[in-house]
Design a protein around this motif. Structure first.
Motif, PDB file in Angstrom:
ATOM      1  N   ASP A  11       9.549   4.721  11.563  1.00 13.33           N
ATOM      2  CA  ASP A  11       8.847   3.458  11.824  1.00 13.33           C
ATOM      3  C   ASP A  11       9.793   2.263  11.813  1.00 13.33           C
ATOM      4  OD1 ASP A  11       6.331   4.513  12.222  1.00 13.33           O
ATOM      5  OD2 ASP A  11       5.715   4.325  10.130  1.00 13.33           O
ATOM      6  N   ASP A  29       0.794  -1.227   0.000  1.00 10.07           N
ATOM      7  CA  ASP A  29       0.000   0.000   0.000  1.00 10.07           C
ATOM      8  C   ASP A  29       0.828   1.278   0.000  1.00 10.07           C
ATOM      9  OD1 ASP A  29       1.036  -0.256   2.529  1.00 10.07           O
ATOM     10  OD2 ASP A  29      -0.826   0.205   3.588  1.00 10.07           O
ATOM     11  N   ARG A  30       2.142   1.180  -0.233  1.00  5.45           N
ATOM     12  CA  ARG A  30       2.972   2.392  -0.179  1.00  5.45           C
ATOM     13  C   ARG A  30       4.275   2.193  -0.940  1.00  5.45           C
ATOM     14  NH1 ARG A  30       2.785   3.212   5.694  1.00  5.45           N
ATOM     15  NH2 ARG A  30       0.900   1.982   5.359  1.00  5.45           N
ATOM     16  N   GLY A  70       8.186   9.279   6.902  1.00  3.09           N
ATOM     17  CA  GLY A  70       7.713   8.491   8.027  1.00  3.09           C
ATOM     18  C   GLY A  70       8.332   7.129   8.198  1.00  3.09           C
ATOM     19  N   GLN A  71       9.015   6.605   7.179  1.00  2.00           N
ATOM     20  CA  GLN A  71       9.403   5.198   7.227  1.00  2.00           C
ATOM     21  C   GLN A  71      10.604   4.934   8.116  1.00  2.00           C
ATOM     22  OE1 GLN A  71       9.649   3.554   3.242  1.00  2.00           O
ATOM     23  NE2 GLN A  71       7.460   3.848   2.872  1.00  2.00           N
ATOM     24  N   GLU A 113       2.127   4.558  14.714  1.00  2.00           N
ATOM     25  CA  GLU A 113       2.808   4.567  13.425  1.00  2.00           C
ATOM     26  C   GLU A 113       2.704   5.941  12.774  1.00  2.00           C
ATOM     27  OE1 GLU A 113       1.109   1.448  11.093  1.00  2.00           O
ATOM     28  OE2 GLU A 113       1.431  -0.076  12.639  1.00  2.00           O
ATOM     29  N   SER A 114       3.608   6.187  11.837  1.00  2.00           N
ATOM     30  CA  SER A 114       3.634   7.485  11.167  1.00  2.00           C
ATOM     31  C   SER A 114       2.340   7.766  10.413  1.00  2.00           C
ATOM     32  CB  SER A 114       4.830   7.560  10.211  1.00  2.00           C
ATOM     33  OG  SER A 114       6.050   7.545  10.932  1.00  2.00           O
ATOM     34  N   ASP A 115       1.681   6.728   9.925  1.00  2.00           N
ATOM     35  CA  ASP A 115       0.408   6.927   9.238  1.00  2.00           C
ATOM     36  C   ASP A 115      -0.621   7.593  10.146  1.00  2.00           C
ATOM     37  OD1 ASP A 115       1.434   5.785   6.995  1.00  2.00           O
ATOM     38  OD2 ASP A 115       0.273   3.936   7.086  1.00  2.00           O
ATOM     39  N   ASP A 116      -0.521   7.338  11.448  1.00  2.00           N
ATOM     40  CA  ASP A 116      -1.432   7.953  12.407  1.00  2.00           C
ATOM     41  C   ASP A 116      -0.888   9.280  12.932  1.00  2.00           C
ATOM     42  OD1 ASP A 116      -3.234   5.721  12.327  1.00  2.00           O
ATOM     43  OD2 ASP A 116      -1.844   4.625  13.610  1.00  2.00           O
TER      44      ASP A 116
END
Length: 630
Positions: free
Chosen positions: A133, A73-74, A129-130, A168-171
């Motif tokens: 994470d 998804d990324r 963000g990765q 997580e960075s997505d949040d």
């Protein structure tokens, strides 16, 4: 003649002894990880494991790293932090700067030669963000032989520093880049990590000299590092050997590396604390449950258990070693006067969407539609025109071998560790901090500044103090596209970056710089053009129609719509006041009878004092009602 033959022989020997390192890694989520021992979460690992492996090579070796995007998804990418990437700029890693992002299921080959570099480095995703994470690891470049080191030691130890978020960075990212966070306050971690854990133990032997590589792989916070009753002798920073300098406290920002020598004691009658402390001045608020200090143990004797915390006073913390005074072992002199000066101003501000962004000279970096390096390769003679790289990328074209000064004036009240890809720079001046409330920001004045050192400190990541300035100097001797950005990931996500296009014709004329077939395939799979200007236009290169741009700024005054709204609001307000005045001043017939009826009082039977009571009660009730409505 003899010197020439010796050089040829040494070059041939290096080629013969050089190795090729081939690694195959798939990045993906690893479940059930608990670095701080408080809460499980998933982290990004390689081949199903986390933390990522430490990669080791020698100077002159070849690297072939095949990175497969295992996400569904990324996109992803990979950057080898501190590598010069001479002749291989497209292997540098930041997406939409030197490469197209790698889409799910695809593999990109990062292949380059480690050319004349040694020391402590690291690698990480350069996709937002990765690396916060978990997609981060240590990269060490050794000398060809032990005899080549300029110092002696018995054993090497690697130490990484980090901070840890339970989300997580997505949040995290939607909370940070949000109109509900209008000041741009950085999100505060739940813990700080020491070698990707807490309360670690370093087992040592007495009377031994250790080479300790300290690497801050965090996304946000600087750390103070000290040891109980032990000194540290600094011998290298960011891959640059320095003259030995002994201290008991260092300050290390994100992305910086310090290599130090530590000699242990003769006896084993005590274990000692190995401390690190986050910099609380970088936090907008300090949660009650956030531990500023991390306590680890220098273990001489396992029977004695873990060491107790060894805290420092604030005055001791404030006296940390200033890296400005380090001298390169090479005694590299101050470069000649600058041929080109780039002056940038750091500022944080809100745009029309209500989000707080970071700016260099009123521009917040906005990714182009074509990676900048690929624009260079496809722009022909227009590659020397900064316009083709976009109006919102803060791009600067440098000429071959120019001496370049970067003057950074900080209007912000925070600290910023700035990193330059493809180079180390000389730090030739750094002004003291102007703390919030202590005065106005101080900008660099070319006609009134401090004396510059004869042998400036050199490294690839340098911190800028609050509301002050610094001056950096480097040589444009490495053709490529190089990112210059704040390495606090929150600030990079806010747009605090510029890019240097160094010697465009040199890039175009170098065969090793040409886009690889693998890279073209990656671009096509992810749907990103691999030629054209910043807008993706490969026919009219000076036409930027359709380029990505930052949000419009908030208006400085009333807009036409705002003026109309204000007029109607004023009209409605005056009408309301008029209505209150007209009706409020009218006589109400039979007022006493109406009040008595509401209070269930019989006026016919009431005496004069009773009527007076009714009137007083009426007055009191009216006052009470008025307060309630107000």
């Amino acid at each position: 003649m003899r010197t020439t033959i010796s050089l040829i022989f040494l070059t041939f020997l290096a080629l013969v002894t050089a190795e090729t390192h081939t690694w195959h890694y798939t990045c993906n989520w690893v479940d059930g990880v608990n670095p701080d021992g408080v809460q499980e979460r998933r982290m990004i690992g390689f081949n199903g494991t986390w933390p990522l492996p430490t990669l080791r090579v020698k100077k002159g070796d070849r690297v072939n790293l095949y990175l497969t995007n295992g996400f569904d998804d990324r996109n992803t990418s990979l950057h080898f932090h501190g590598m010069f990437q001479k002749g291989s700029s497209q292997m540098d890693g930041p997406e939409m700067v030197t490469q197209c992002p790698i889409p799910p299921g695809e593999t990109m080959l990062y292949n380059f030669t480690v050319d004349d570099q040694v020391g402590s480095y690291w690698y990480h995703s350069h996709t937002s963000g990765q690396y916060g994470d978990g997609m981060r690891g240590v990269f060490i470049i050794d000398e060809p032989s032990e005899d080549d080191y300029p110092y002696d030691y018995d054993e090497e130890v690697v130490l990484t520093l980090n901070e840890h978020y339970h989300e997580e960075s997505d949040d995290l990212m939607p909370k940070f880049l949000s109109r509900f966070n209008p000041t741009g306050a950085e999100l505060i971690p739940q813990n700080i990590l020491f070698n990707e854990t807490r309360n670690a133990t370093w087992k040592v032997e007495p009377n031994k000299t250790y080479l300790l590589r300290i690497i801050n792989m965090g996304r946000f916070l600087s750390h103070y590092v000290w040891m109980e009753d032990h000194d540290m002798t600094i011998v290298e920073v960011d891959g640059i050997y320095v003259e030995k300098n002994t201290t008991d406290l260092i300050y290390i920002t994100v992305a910086q590396r310090y290599t130090v020598l530590v000699t242990t004691k003769n006896s084993t009658d005590k274990n000692y604390a190995f401390m690190h402390r986050l910099d609380p001045d970088m936090l907008d608020t300090q949660p009650a449950d956030l531990q500023l200090n991390g306590t680890n143990t220098i273990m001489y004797n396992e029977d004695l258990g873990e060491a107790e915390s060894y805290d420092l006073t604030q005055d001791e913390i404030d006296s940390y070693f200033d890296d400005f005074y380090l001298v390169p072992l090479s005694k590299e002199k101050l470069y000649d006067d600058a041929d080109y000066t780039v002056t940038v101003q750091v500022q944080m501000d809100n745009l029309g969407d209500g989000i707080n962004y970071a700016f260099f000279n009123n521009i917040t970096y906005t990714k182009p539609r074509v990676p900048t390096l690929l624009t260079v390769l496809s722009a022909g003679d227009d590659a020397s025109n900064e316009l083709v790289y976009g109006s919102n990328t803060n791009s600067f074209v440098l000429q071959k071998d120019d001496v370049v000064d970067i003057v950074v004036n900080n209007l912000d009240t925070g600290k910023h560790p700035f990193h330059l890809h493809g180079h180390v720079f000389q730090l030739i001046e750094r002004h003291e901090a102007i703390e919030d409330g202590e005065g106005d920001p101080v900008a660099y004045n070319s006609s009134d500044h401090a004396d510059w050192p004869e042998y400036p400190m050199m490294r690839d990541t340098v911190y800028l103090r609050p509301q002050s300035y610094m001056v950096l100097r480097f040589k444009a001797d490495n053709p490529g596209v190089w990112f210059f950005h704040c390495h606090i990931e929150w600030h990079l996500d806010q747009g605090l970056a510029i890019q240097f296009i160094e010697d465009p014709s040199g890039i175009q004329n170098n065969e090793t710089q040409q886009i690889t077939d693998n890279h073209k395939e990656i671009c096509e799979k992810v749907g990103v053009p691999w030629k054209g200007n910043a807008a993706g236009n490969d026919v009219h290169l000076l036409d930027l129609t359709g380029e990505n741009v930052q949000y419009k700024r908030l208006p400085t005054g009333f807009t036409a719509r705002g003026i109309v709204a204000l007029v109607f609001s004023c009209v409605a307000g005056f009408a309301g006041l008029a209505a209150i005045a007209v009706y409020g001043m009218q006589d109400i017939p039979d007022v006493e009878e109406r009040v008595a009826r509401d209070l269930d009082v019989d006026l016919d039977e009431a005496d004069d004092s009773g009527a007076e009571i009714v009137r007083q009660t009426s007055s009191t009730e009216g006052s009470s009602t008025h307060k309630h409505l107000g």
